[in-house]
Design a protein around this motif. Structure first.
Motif, PDB file in Angstrom:
ATOM      1  N   PHE A 107     -30.109 -19.704   2.547  1.00 54.83           N
ATOM      2  CA  PHE A 107     -31.360 -19.428   1.830  1.00 54.83           C
ATOM      3  C   PHE A 107     -32.558 -20.108   2.492  1.00 54.83           C
ATOM      4  O   PHE A 107     -33.469 -20.578   1.822  1.00 54.83           O
ATOM      5  N   GLY A 108     -32.523 -20.220   3.821  1.00 53.82           N
ATOM      6  CA  GLY A 108     -33.631 -20.847   4.524  1.00 53.82           C
ATOM      7  C   GLY A 108     -33.615 -22.360   4.488  1.00 53.82           C
ATOM      8  O   GLY A 108     -34.491 -23.010   5.081  1.00 53.82           O
ATOM      9  N   LEU A 109     -32.653 -22.951   3.791  1.00 55.75           N
ATOM     10  CA  LEU A 109     -32.542 -24.405   3.718  1.00 55.75           C
ATOM     11  C   LEU A 109     -31.481 -24.901   4.697  1.00 55.75           C
ATOM     12  O   LEU A 109     -30.532 -24.188   5.018  1.00 55.75           O
ATOM     13  N   LYS A 110     -31.666 -26.127   5.158  1.00 59.55           N
ATOM     14  CA  LYS A 110     -30.768 -26.701   6.153  1.00 59.55           C
ATOM     15  C   LYS A 110     -30.226 -28.034   5.652  1.00 59.55           C
ATOM     16  O   LYS A 110     -30.983 -28.882   5.171  1.00 59.55           O
ATOM     17  N   ALA A 111     -28.918 -28.214   5.747  1.00 57.46           N
ATOM     18  CA  ALA A 111     -28.274 -29.483   5.404  1.00 57.46           C
ATOM     19  C   ALA A 111     -27.435 -29.923   6.585  1.00 57.46           C
ATOM     20  O   ALA A 111     -26.792 -29.099   7.255  1.00 57.46           O
ATOM     21  N   THR A 112     -27.452 -31.211   6.862  1.00 54.64           N
ATOM     22  CA  THR A 112     -26.660 -31.748   7.972  1.00 54.64           C
ATOM     23  C   THR A 112     -25.607 -32.701   7.428  1.00 54.64           C
ATOM     24  O   THR A 112     -25.888 -33.557   6.589  1.00 54.64           O
ATOM     25  N   VAL A 113     -24.393 -32.514   7.929  1.00 47.61           N
ATOM     26  CA  VAL A 113     -23.271 -33.387   7.576  1.00 47.61           C
ATOM     27  C   VAL A 113     -22.847 -34.111   8.845  1.00 47.61           C
ATOM     28  O   VAL A 113     -22.642 -33.483   9.891  1.00 47.61           O
ATOM     29  N   GLN A 114     -22.695 -35.429   8.746  1.00 48.43           N
ATOM     30  CA  GLN A 114     -22.386 -36.237   9.924  1.00 48.43           C
ATOM     31  C   GLN A 114     -21.106 -37.036   9.681  1.00 48.43           C
ATOM     32  O   GLN A 114     -20.936 -37.677   8.643  1.00 48.43           O
ATOM     33  N   VAL A 115     -20.176 -36.954  10.674  1.00 50.49           N
ATOM     34  CA  VAL A 115     -18.940 -37.745  10.643  1.00 50.49           C
ATOM     35  C   VAL A 115     -19.120 -38.933  11.570  1.00 50.49           C
ATOM     36  O   VAL A 115     -19.447 -38.766  12.745  1.00 50.49           O
ATOM     37  N   VAL A 116     -18.913 -40.136  11.054  1.00 47.41           N
ATOM     38  CA  VAL A 116     -19.112 -41.355  11.851  1.00 47.41           C
ATOM     39  C   VAL A 116     -17.975 -42.331  11.566  1.00 47.41           C
ATOM     40  O   VAL A 116     -17.199 -42.163  10.624  1.00 47.41           O
ATOM     41  N   ASP A 117     -17.907 -43.375  12.410  1.00 49.57           N
ATOM     42  CA  ASP A 117     -16.988 -44.511  12.211  1.00 49.57           C
ATOM     43  C   ASP A 117     -15.546 -44.060  11.962  1.00 49.57           C
ATOM     44  O   ASP A 117     -14.928 -44.377  10.939  1.00 49.57           O
ATOM     45  N   LEU A 118     -15.011 -43.315  12.910  1.00 51.02           N
ATOM     46  CA  LEU A 118     -13.656 -42.785  12.762  1.00 51.02           C
ATOM     47  C   LEU A 118     -12.621 -43.833  13.163  1.00 51.02           C
ATOM     48  O   LEU A 118     -12.761 -44.522  14.177  1.00 51.02           O
ATOM     49  N   GLN A 119     -11.564 -43.958  12.369  1.00 48.63           N
ATOM     50  CA  GLN A 119     -10.416 -44.806  12.704  1.00 48.63           C
ATOM     51  C   GLN A 119      -9.143 -44.007  12.475  1.00 48.63           C
ATOM     52  O   GLN A 119      -8.945 -43.436  11.403  1.00 48.63           O
ATOM     53  N   VAL A 120      -8.308 -43.967  13.484  1.00 48.36           N
ATOM     54  CA  VAL A 120      -7.045 -43.230  13.397  1.00 48.36           C
ATOM     55  C   VAL A 120      -5.933 -44.111  13.945  1.00 48.36           C
ATOM     56  O   VAL A 120      -6.022 -44.594  15.073  1.00 48.36           O
ATOM     57  N   PHE A 121      -4.886 -44.339  13.158  1.00 46.16           N
ATOM     58  CA  PHE A 121      -3.680 -45.016  13.613  1.00 46.16           C
ATOM     59  C   PHE A 121      -2.532 -44.019  13.462  1.00 46.16           C
ATOM     60  O   PHE A 121      -2.279 -43.530  12.354  1.00 46.16           O
ATOM     61  N   VAL A 122      -1.846 -43.706  14.559  1.00 44.27           N
ATOM     62  CA  VAL A 122      -0.826 -42.662  14.513  1.00 44.27           C
ATOM     63  C   VAL A 122       0.342 -43.034  15.418  1.00 44.27           C
ATOM     64  O   VAL A 122       0.168 -43.673  16.458  1.00 44.27           O
ATOM     65  N   ALA A 123       1.549 -42.654  14.986  1.00 46.68           N
ATOM     66  CA  ALA A 123       2.767 -42.912  15.768  1.00 46.68           C
ATOM     67  C   ALA A 123       3.500 -41.598  15.964  1.00 46.68           C
ATOM     68  O   ALA A 123       4.377 -41.236  15.164  1.00 46.68           O
ATOM     69  N   PRO A 124       3.160 -40.834  17.003  1.00 43.48           N
ATOM     70  CA  PRO A 124       3.821 -39.538  17.224  1.00 43.48           C
ATOM     71  C   PRO A 124       5.098 -39.682  18.045  1.00 43.48           C
ATOM     72  O   PRO A 124       5.324 -40.688  18.719  1.00 43.48           O
ATOM     73  N   ARG A 125       5.938 -38.679  17.969  1.00 41.59           N
ATOM     74  CA  ARG A 125       7.061 -38.523  18.902  1.00 41.59           C
ATOM     75  C   ARG A 125       6.748 -37.316  19.768  1.00 41.59           C
ATOM     76  O   ARG A 125       6.527 -36.219  19.257  1.00 41.59           O
ATOM     77  N   ILE A 126       6.721 -37.526  21.077  1.00 45.44           N
ATOM     78  CA  ILE A 126       6.413 -36.462  22.037  1.00 45.44           C
ATOM     79  C   ILE A 126       7.657 -36.209  22.873  1.00 45.44           C
ATOM     80  O   ILE A 126       8.154 -37.111  23.549  1.00 45.44           O
ATOM     81  N   THR A 127       8.156 -34.994  22.810  1.00 46.69           N
ATOM     82  CA  THR A 127       9.367 -34.633  23.557  1.00 46.69           C
ATOM     83  C   THR A 127       9.017 -33.581  24.598  1.00 46.69           C
ATOM     84  O   THR A 127       8.429 -32.547  24.269  1.00 46.69           O
ATOM     85  N   LEU A 128       9.376 -33.867  25.837  1.00 41.41           N
ATOM     86  CA  LEU A 128       9.197 -32.908  26.929  1.00 41.41           C
ATOM     87  C   LEU A 128      10.568 -32.316  27.247  1.00 41.41           C
ATOM     88  O   LEU A 128      11.462 -33.028  27.709  1.00 41.41           O
TER      89      LEU A 128
END
Length: 484
Positions: A107-128
């Protein structure tokens, strides 16, 4: 302080990977751009598809960067099994400073969403797996999570911190954890195909029956007589030795009528090359001509006769090919393995009964895959290779220099007229050195493997203790492929 101690200090199962962290740190500015570009390319079509549903004018990325802080590997577990796979379990922490700003217009209006300060702790298993002898040396990547990931980030709308709204922070965090865990928590996996494993392993898919019938109007090569021609045959993309006909002495129109079987791994790309030589008792044999036949010109099970001019080179623009060098006549028949067996998939091919049509009852293909050896050591030098001796035929792996734990991953085939139930194959690890004149060659141990088990079970993959070796072991895979 204890939670901040790297895993490789607290847990002896984890190895330190400082080199990987340094590599990622140096590559991060480029990885950042590459990852963000990929994310944008994936996200834009999805956003464009959803916009009409919510009657939004547009959704655009105003900023998309992962920041200057790369993820850190706290340690890594590595597992190697007897099967063709490599399993890694890294522990990854990323406390980044990304800036992801999305502008939404309606409707002619603008809103901005910002993602900041990201923290990710992950323990994957990767199989080749499976590991294959073609770059990048694995056919598939399987990724799964060993535990729910920890995800934390800030979310700002029009300058206000949305995550400060009571209850929203915990709701968003748990929602992300549950959604990701539902998709990829072990034993569920994300499979990323890299190569066609059947083609990567270059497993036999059929047999080429080649009959060298005759040659006509060959040119004289000897000063005092005619020529002594013979023919060498070889399939491209194969490291096996060339097949050779007998020598027809003093004959410019020789007839051989000799038959050869060659193992085919890719009939769409492989080419049968043949070279005619003039045999010399002393010195190098003279080339008389050559040519080639792509296997894709053959129809399965249909014999086809070719009469081809002998060429100087395979370069179509070479003017030397205009000169007549004679002709050669061959009859070729491509005999594929049974289609219903090939369609069972790669995982089952290791125990399939595969052999060419027309194989005598009880005949087949004995496949020997030399994987690796461990704790082999010579008295004078340790430059190992493996010798295979079966029914008087010898095959060798490549030579490894100064290596007590060599890995070859080489495959060999033996055509057999009847099941080798009462036979053994002699597998010997040998070290050679051109520098040690007194002891240029020494045995590092051997194993005589009975083939009764592989005939009964179609496939075995085991480690064998080497006789005459203190602690040496060798891993050999055997497969017996028949047409019945």
């Amino acid at each position: 302080m204890i939670p901040e101690i790297p895993l490789w200090i607290k847990n002896p199962d984890f190895d330190r990977v400082d080199w990987l962290n340094k590599l990622i740190q140096c590559m991060w500015p480029y990885l950042d751009k590459a990852i963000c570009k990929t994310v944008e390319n994936i996200a834009k079509p999805i956003i464009a598809e959803q916009i009409p549903t919510y009657k939004i004018d547009s959704v655009d990325f105003e900023e998309l960067t992962l920041g200057s802080l790369p993820p850190t590997f706290q340690g890594m577990k590595v597992y190697v099994t007897d099967e063709k796979e490599l399993i890694m379990e890294p522990s990854i922490k990323w406390a980044g400073n990304p800036n992801v700003t999305i502008a939404v217009k309606k409707f002619g209006l603008k809103a901005t969403v910002q993602v900041v300060d990201l923290q990710v702790f992950v323990a994957p298993r990767i199989t080749l797996k499976p590991l294959v002898p073609s770059f990048p040396c694995f056919a598939n990547i399987y990724v799964s999570l060993m535990e729910k990931p920890h995800v934390d980030f800030g979310l700002k709308l029009l300058g206000a911190d949305l995550m400060s709204i009571p209850g929203l922070y915990r709701f968003v965090q748990e929602l992300i954890k549950d959604q990701v865990a539902n998709m990829y928590l072990w034993p569920k996996t994300l499979e990323v195909p890299i190569l066609d494993p059947t083609k990567a392993m270059k497993r036999p898919v059929g047999i080429l029956n080649a009959k060298v019938l005759k040659a006509t109007k060959l040119k004289k090569k000897d000063l005092l007589g005619a020529s002594d021609p013979y023919v060498k045959l070889k399939l491209t993309g194969d490291n096996l030795p060339s097949k050779k006909t007998s020598v027809k002495h003093k004959n410019l129109n020789p007839e051989w009528n000799e038959e050869f079987n060659l193992v085919v791994k890719d009939p769409e790309t492989q080419v049968l090359e043949f070279h005619v030589y003039d045999w010399e008792q002393v010195g190098k044999h003279d080339k008389m001509g050559m040519n080639a036949i792509p296997l894709k010109e053959l129809s399965p099970e249909e014999p086809k006769t070719f009469t081809l001019e002998l060429l100087k080179t395979m370069d179509p623009n070479d003017v030397q090919n205009d000169k007549s060098r004679g002709q050669i006549v061959l009859e070729l028949t491509y005999k594929p393995f049974k289609e219903e067996d090939l369609e069972k998939g790669f995982e089952k091919t290791q125990s399939l009964k595969l052999a060419p049509e027309g194989t005598p009852d009880g005949g087949g293909l004995l496949v020997v895959i030399v994987h690796e050896a461990q704790d082999v050591e010579g008295k004078y030098h340790t430059n190992p290779l493996v010798r295979l001796m079966f029914r008087g035929e010898e095959k060798k792996t490549k030579h490894m220099r100064k290596n007590r734990d060599p890995r070859w991953e080489e495959e060999f085939q033996f055509m057999v007229e009847e099941p080798p139930t009462n036979d053994k194959i002699h597998v010997e690890v040998v070290s050679t050195s051109s520098r040690n004149l007194l002891h240029p060659k020494e045995s590092l141990g051997y194993a005589d493997i009975s083939l009764a088990d592989v005939v009964a079970n179609k496939r075995i993959n085991e480690k064998y203790h080497l006789i005459d070796s203190k602690n040496g072991r060798i891993q050999v895979e055997l497969q017996w492929r028949t047409s019945a």
